[in-house]
Design a protein around this motif. Structure first.
Motif, PDB file in Angstrom:
ATOM      1  N   ALA A   1      25.517 -26.459   9.081  1.00 41.04           N
ATOM      2  CA  ALA A   1      26.611 -26.794   8.344  1.00 41.04           C
ATOM      3  C   ALA A   1      27.528 -27.982   9.232  1.00 41.04           C
ATOM      4  N   GLU A   2      27.643 -27.632  10.624  1.00 42.00           N
ATOM      5  CA  GLU A   2      28.379 -28.537  11.530  1.00 42.00           C
ATOM      6  C   GLU A   2      27.443 -28.885  12.680  1.00 42.00           C
TER       7      GLU A   2
ATOM      8  N   ASN B   1      33.124 -30.998   6.007  1.00 42.34           N
ATOM      9  CA  ASN B   1      32.458 -31.934   4.606  1.00 42.34           C
ATOM     10  C   ASN B   1      32.658 -33.336   5.046  1.00 42.34           C
ATOM     11  N   ALA B   2      32.901 -33.840   6.268  1.00 41.18           N
ATOM     12  CA  ALA B   2      32.895 -35.134   6.478  1.00 41.18           C
ATOM     13  C   ALA B   2      31.826 -35.677   7.448  1.00 41.18           C
ATOM     14  N   LEU B   3      31.055 -36.598   7.044  1.00 41.08           N
ATOM     15  CA  LEU B   3      29.979 -36.963   7.812  1.00 41.08           C
ATOM     16  C   LEU B   3      30.454 -38.372   8.777  1.00 41.08           C
ATOM     17  N   ARG B   4      30.630 -38.525  10.104  1.00 36.33           N
ATOM     18  CA  ARG B   4      30.814 -39.669  10.737  1.00 36.33           C
ATOM     19  C   ARG B   4      29.583 -40.276  11.513  1.00 36.33           C
TER      20      ARG B   4
ATOM     21  N   ARG C   1      30.253 -45.203   9.607  1.00 34.45           N
ATOM     22  CA  ARG C   1      30.600 -45.033   8.429  1.00 34.45           C
ATOM     23  C   ARG C   1      30.982 -43.542   8.425  1.00 34.45           C
ATOM     24  N   LEU C   2      32.241 -43.383   7.408  1.00 31.73           N
ATOM     25  CA  LEU C   2      32.764 -42.122   7.391  1.00 31.73           C
ATOM     26  C   LEU C   2      32.761 -41.766   5.805  1.00 31.73           C
ATOM     27  N   ALA C   3      32.210 -40.666   5.628  1.00 34.59           N
ATOM     28  CA  ALA C   3      31.908 -40.247   4.186  1.00 34.59           C
ATOM     29  C   ALA C   3      31.942 -38.665   3.994  1.00 34.59           C
TER      30      ALA C   3
ATOM     31  N   PHE D   1      16.499 -37.337  21.572  1.00 38.05           N
ATOM     32  CA  PHE D   1      16.883 -36.582  19.975  1.00 38.05           C
ATOM     33  C   PHE D   1      17.700 -35.238  20.374  1.00 38.05           C
ATOM     34  N   THR D   2      18.919 -35.340  19.929  1.00 38.33           N
ATOM     35  CA  THR D   2      19.499 -33.827  20.168  1.00 38.33           C
ATOM     36  C   THR D   2      20.200 -33.545  18.951  1.00 38.33           C
ATOM     37  N   VAL D   3      20.435 -32.211  18.894  1.00 41.00           N
ATOM     38  CA  VAL D   3      21.354 -31.704  17.867  1.00 41.00           C
ATOM     39  C   VAL D   3      22.067 -30.779  18.262  1.00 41.00           C
ATOM     40  N   GLU D   4      23.446 -30.856  18.453  1.00 37.84           N
ATOM     41  CA  GLU D   4      24.412 -29.982  19.282  1.00 37.84           C
ATOM     42  C   GLU D   4      25.531 -29.618  18.453  1.00 37.84           C
ATOM     43  N   PRO D   5      26.351 -28.683  18.630  1.00 40.05           N
ATOM     44  CA  PRO D   5      27.722 -28.343  18.031  1.00 40.05           C
ATOM     45  C   PRO D   5      28.403 -29.670  17.750  1.00 40.05           C
ATOM     46  N   ALA D   6      29.218 -29.619  16.683  1.00 37.67           N
ATOM     47  CA  ALA D   6      29.988 -30.890  16.344  1.00 37.67           C
ATOM     48  C   ALA D   6      30.730 -31.051  17.290  1.00 37.67           C
ATOM     49  N   LEU D   7      30.835 -32.577  17.563  1.00 42.27           N
ATOM     50  CA  LEU D   7      32.085 -33.113  18.246  1.00 42.27           C
ATOM     51  C   LEU D   7      33.322 -33.041  17.549  1.00 42.27           C
ATOM     52  N   GLY D   8      34.382 -32.576  18.653  1.00 42.73           N
ATOM     53  CA  GLY D   8      35.726 -32.490  17.995  1.00 42.73           C
ATOM     54  C   GLY D   8      36.491 -33.763  18.399  1.00 42.73           C
TER      55      GLY D   8
END
Length: 191
Positions: free
Chosen positions: A53-54, A129-132, A146-148, A177-184
């Motif tokens: 989810a994040e 619920n925001a995609l940057r 984009r911010l959506a 290619f990496t997938v990590e916890p969401a940057l804050g």
């Protein structure tokens, strides 16, 4: 990360060695839903992993983009009617940076890309619920693309994509290619 990925529309030719995914596109591949053209295409090549989810996903993209609609980048997808693809795309004789957001129907937004490079990076962060979507030409400075609004769901998948609606044979290499916890980071922090 690559060992957890799987294909949607596996290309006829691809290799994975030393953290580098090399793909040659098949003919007439694309991701699009209805807007303006009236058709639905879900035939592009996408090597994806469940991200949750994040998350923040990053990838480096290298290719020789030359023909109309040649494209490659990063795709974030909940299902076949809810997704976003972002990256480089050839249109009107130039390499553009752009994105397509699909909530039932697709939109398309493009802008000029300084220097029309063969190599660039993409970063996607999904949080609350925001995609940057951000891009970079040097992996140091990350302008906003984009911010959506996008649903934060445990079913969201992410990974590199490429397609060539008008031909076959675009060679693209994806790495880092990496997938990590969401940057804050704040929205205007470009690091």
């Amino acid at each position: 990360m690559w060992n957890r990925c799987e294909w949607l529309n596996e290309p006829g030719q691809w290799t994975l060695e030393n953290d580098r995914l090399c793909v040659m596109t098949d003919a007439h591949t694309d991701f699009w839903r209805e807007t303006y053209y009236g058709f639905i295409r879900d035939t592009g090549h996408w090597f994806h992993v469940n991200a949750g989810a994040e998350f923040t996903a990053t990838v480096k993209v290298e290719g020789r983009f030359s023909e109309l609609y040649d494209q490659a980048g990063l795709m974030i997808r909940l299902d076949d009617t809810t997704w976003c693809k972002a990256g480089l795309e050839v249109s009107d004789g130039q390499r553009l940076i752009g994105s397509v957001l699909t909530h039932g129907q697709s939109d398309w937004a493009v802008g000029s890309l300084p220097g029309e490079p063969d190599t660039f990076w993409l970063r996607a962060t999904l949080k609350d619920n925001a995609l940057r979507i951000q891009y970079s030409l040097d992996a140091q400075r990350w302008p906003l693309l984009r911010l959506a609004s996008f649903p934060s769901s445990s079913a969201v998948e992410v990974g590199p994509f490429c397609c060539t609606p008008e031909r076959a044979g675009l060679e693209v290499t994806f790495s880092c290619f990496t997938v990590e916890p969401a940057l804050g980071k704040p929205l205007h922090d470009l690091t």
